[in-house]
Design a protein around this motif. Structure first.
Motif, PDB file in Angstrom:
ATOM      1  N   LEU A  77      34.137  42.495  34.802  1.00  0.00           N
ATOM      2  CA  LEU A  77      33.648  43.830  35.136  1.00  0.00           C
ATOM      3  C   LEU A  77      34.400  44.425  36.325  1.00  0.00           C
ATOM      4  O   LEU A  77      34.681  45.622  36.350  1.00  0.00           O
ATOM      5  CB  LEU A  77      32.147  43.789  35.414  1.00  0.00           C
ATOM      6  N   MET A  78      34.742  43.591  37.312  1.00  0.00           N
ATOM      7  CA  MET A  78      35.521  44.083  38.458  1.00  0.00           C
ATOM      8  C   MET A  78      36.880  44.599  38.006  1.00  0.00           C
ATOM      9  O   MET A  78      37.339  45.655  38.445  1.00  0.00           O
ATOM     10  CB  MET A  78      35.735  42.958  39.488  1.00  0.00           C
ATOM     11  N   ILE A  79      37.524  43.856  37.123  1.00  0.00           N
ATOM     12  CA  ILE A  79      38.855  44.228  36.651  1.00  0.00           C
ATOM     13  C   ILE A  79      38.795  45.486  35.777  1.00  0.00           C
ATOM     14  O   ILE A  79      39.702  46.309  35.804  1.00  0.00           O
ATOM     15  CB  ILE A  79      39.494  43.046  35.899  1.00  0.00           C
ATOM     16  N   LYS A  80      37.687  45.661  35.044  1.00  0.00           N
ATOM     17  CA  LYS A  80      37.568  46.809  34.138  1.00  0.00           C
ATOM     18  C   LYS A  80      37.155  48.105  34.845  1.00  0.00           C
ATOM     19  O   LYS A  80      37.156  49.161  34.217  1.00  0.00           O
ATOM     20  CB  LYS A  80      36.572  46.491  33.022  1.00  0.00           C
ATOM     21  N   GLU A  81      36.799  48.059  36.119  1.00  0.00           N
ATOM     22  CA  GLU A  81      36.354  49.265  36.828  1.00  0.00           C
ATOM     23  C   GLU A  81      37.337  50.430  36.728  1.00  0.00           C
ATOM     24  O   GLU A  81      36.948  51.525  36.332  1.00  0.00           O
ATOM     25  CB  GLU A  81      36.044  48.955  38.290  1.00  0.00           C
ATOM     26  N   PRO A  82      38.624  50.247  37.066  1.00  0.00           N
ATOM     27  CA  PRO A  82      39.541  51.394  36.954  1.00  0.00           C
ATOM     28  C   PRO A  82      39.743  51.845  35.510  1.00  0.00           C
ATOM     29  O   PRO A  82      39.981  53.027  35.248  1.00  0.00           O
ATOM     30  CB  PRO A  82      40.849  50.894  37.565  1.00  0.00           C
ATOM     31  N   ILE A  83      39.596  50.939  34.565  1.00  0.00           N
ATOM     32  CA  ILE A  83      39.743  51.279  33.144  1.00  0.00           C
ATOM     33  C   ILE A  83      38.588  52.177  32.709  1.00  0.00           C
ATOM     34  O   ILE A  83      38.779  53.168  32.014  1.00  0.00           O
ATOM     35  CB  ILE A  83      39.792  49.985  32.299  1.00  0.00           C
ATOM     36  N   ILE A  84      37.375  51.836  33.156  1.00  0.00           N
ATOM     37  CA  ILE A  84      36.194  52.620  32.806  1.00  0.00           C
ATOM     38  C   ILE A  84      36.249  54.002  33.467  1.00  0.00           C
ATOM     39  O   ILE A  84      35.943  55.015  32.837  1.00  0.00           O
ATOM     40  CB  ILE A  84      34.912  51.862  33.206  1.00  0.00           C
ATOM     41  N   ILE A  85      36.651  54.053  34.727  1.00  0.00           N
ATOM     42  CA  ILE A  85      36.707  55.321  35.460  1.00  0.00           C
ATOM     43  C   ILE A  85      37.697  56.286  34.824  1.00  0.00           C
ATOM     44  O   ILE A  85      37.446  57.488  34.741  1.00  0.00           O
ATOM     45  CB  ILE A  85      37.082  55.071  36.939  1.00  0.00           C
ATOM     46  N   SER A  86      38.827  55.766  34.352  1.00  0.00           N
ATOM     47  CA  SER A  86      39.881  56.631  33.805  1.00  0.00           C
ATOM     48  C   SER A  86      39.562  57.154  32.406  1.00  0.00           C
ATOM     49  O   SER A  86      40.316  57.968  31.866  1.00  0.00           O
ATOM     50  CB  SER A  86      41.218  55.888  33.789  1.00  0.00           C
ATOM     51  N   VAL A 146      39.662  33.404  43.429  1.00  0.00           N
ATOM     52  CA  VAL A 146      39.241  34.119  42.230  1.00  0.00           C
ATOM     53  C   VAL A 146      38.932  35.584  42.535  1.00  0.00           C
ATOM     54  O   VAL A 146      39.415  36.484  41.849  1.00  0.00           O
ATOM     55  CB  VAL A 146      38.004  33.427  41.605  1.00  0.00           C
ATOM     56  N   ILE A 147      38.139  35.841  43.573  1.00  0.00           N
ATOM     57  CA  ILE A 147      37.764  37.213  43.906  1.00  0.00           C
ATOM     58  C   ILE A 147      38.969  37.988  44.419  1.00  0.00           C
ATOM     59  O   ILE A 147      39.176  39.157  44.062  1.00  0.00           O
ATOM     60  CB  ILE A 147      36.622  37.234  44.943  1.00  0.00           C
ATOM     61  N   GLY A 148      39.795  37.373  45.257  1.00  0.00           N
ATOM     62  CA  GLY A 148      41.000  38.035  45.752  1.00  0.00           C
ATOM     63  C   GLY A 148      41.932  38.422  44.618  1.00  0.00           C
ATOM     64  O   GLY A 148      42.499  39.519  44.599  1.00  0.00           O
ATOM     65  N   GLN A 149      42.078  37.530  43.638  1.00  0.00           N
ATOM     66  CA  GLN A 149      42.914  37.838  42.483  1.00  0.00           C
ATOM     67  C   GLN A 149      42.325  38.983  41.672  1.00  0.00           C
ATOM     68  O   GLN A 149      43.048  39.877  41.229  1.00  0.00           O
ATOM     69  CB  GLN A 149      43.073  36.599  41.597  1.00  0.00           C
ATOM     70  N   ALA A 150      41.013  38.983  41.480  1.00  0.00           N
ATOM     71  CA  ALA A 150      40.370  40.051  40.706  1.00  0.00           C
ATOM     72  C   ALA A 150      40.565  41.404  41.390  1.00  0.00           C
ATOM     73  O   ALA A 150      40.860  42.405  40.728  1.00  0.00           O
ATOM     74  CB  ALA A 150      38.889  39.756  40.526  1.00  0.00           C
ATOM     75  N   GLU A 151      40.413  41.445  42.717  1.00  0.00           N
ATOM     76  CA  GLU A 151      40.583  42.704  43.431  1.00  0.00           C
ATOM     77  C   GLU A 151      42.039  43.153  43.441  1.00  0.00           C
ATOM     78  O   GLU A 151      42.318  44.349  43.397  1.00  0.00           O
ATOM     79  CB  GLU A 151      40.018  42.585  44.843  1.00  0.00           C
ATOM     80  N   GLU A 193      39.132  41.104  27.662  1.00  0.00           N
ATOM     81  CA  GLU A 193      37.851  40.827  27.013  1.00  0.00           C
ATOM     82  C   GLU A 193      37.504  39.336  27.033  1.00  0.00           C
ATOM     83  O   GLU A 193      36.340  38.965  26.934  1.00  0.00           O
ATOM     84  CB  GLU A 193      37.859  41.318  25.554  1.00  0.00           C
ATOM     85  N   ASN A 194      38.513  38.468  27.138  1.00  0.00           N
ATOM     86  CA  ASN A 194      38.275  37.018  27.099  1.00  0.00           C
ATOM     87  C   ASN A 194      38.126  36.392  28.480  1.00  0.00           C
ATOM     88  O   ASN A 194      37.960  35.175  28.580  1.00  0.00           O
ATOM     89  CB  ASN A 194      39.421  36.313  26.362  1.00  0.00           C
ATOM     90  N   LEU A 195      38.193  37.182  29.551  1.00  0.00           N
ATOM     91  CA  LEU A 195      38.103  36.624  30.894  1.00  0.00           C
ATOM     92  C   LEU A 195      36.684  36.171  31.204  1.00  0.00           C
ATOM     93  O   LEU A 195      35.710  36.778  30.784  1.00  0.00           O
ATOM     94  CB  LEU A 195      38.549  37.661  31.928  1.00  0.00           C
ATOM     95  N   LYS A 196      36.576  35.111  31.962  1.00  0.00           N
ATOM     96  CA  LYS A 196      35.294  34.588  32.435  1.00  0.00           C
ATOM     97  C   LYS A 196      35.430  34.391  33.934  1.00  0.00           C
ATOM     98  O   LYS A 196      36.511  34.125  34.427  1.00  0.00           O
ATOM     99  CB  LYS A 196      34.982  33.233  31.785  1.00  0.00           C
ATOM    100  N   PRO A 197      34.394  34.477  34.707  1.00  0.00           N
ATOM    101  CA  PRO A 197      33.033  34.887  34.427  1.00  0.00           C
ATOM    102  C   PRO A 197      32.916  36.394  34.212  1.00  0.00           C
ATOM    103  O   PRO A 197      33.862  37.143  34.470  1.00  0.00           O
ATOM    104  CB  PRO A 197      32.258  34.438  35.666  1.00  0.00           C
TER     105      PRO A 197
END
Length: 135
Positions: free
Chosen positions: A45-54, A72-77, A36-40
């Protein structure tokens, strides 16, 4: 259901994420920072995708992710892939179809890498030739 504690690896470009999952109350941390504290916001939202789907599956488990390397993007994915693999093991095979229908890269590593520089060429790239004069 997952055993006592399981570890899953997600990779994207040069980034490597290791997710550990255990029974708990739904806490999800990336490098010891709550999601919840991650920015930007886009990364969060990218990181929360599998959480939302499940759905509510993540509320039964604690997930801790350590990520290093890459951008940053590589780490998020890499993080989202590690979380998806952890949730798949924790929740069972019924989530596999849901993850694959949304995005195949949640479960499958992307094997593409940059092409290495070739010898005796300009330093501008792997396929670049030296500039030639026409006159």
């Amino acid at each position: 259901m997952a055993k006592k504690k399981s570890i899953f690896i997600g990779k994207r470009k040069e980034a490597v994420a290791k997710a550990s999952i255990k029974k708990g109350s739904g806490k999800i941390k990336v490098n010891k920072i709550p999601v919840e504290n991650l920015k930007p916001e886009m990364i969060k939202l990218m990181i929360k995708e599998p959480i939302i789907i499940s759905g509510d599956l993540h509320k039964k488990a604690d997930i801790s992710v350590e990520v290093k390397g890459g951008g940053v993007i590589g780490q998020a994915e890499a993080v989202r892939q590690a979380i998806a693999l952890a949730l798949l093991d924790f929740g069972g095979k019924k989530y596999k179809k849901m993850f694959e229908d949304y995005d195949r890269h949640l479960l499958v590593k992307d094997s593409r890498r940059t092409e290495p520089h070739k010898p005796s060429r300009s330093s501008a790239g792997p396929r670049r030739h030296k500039q030639r004069s026409k006159r």
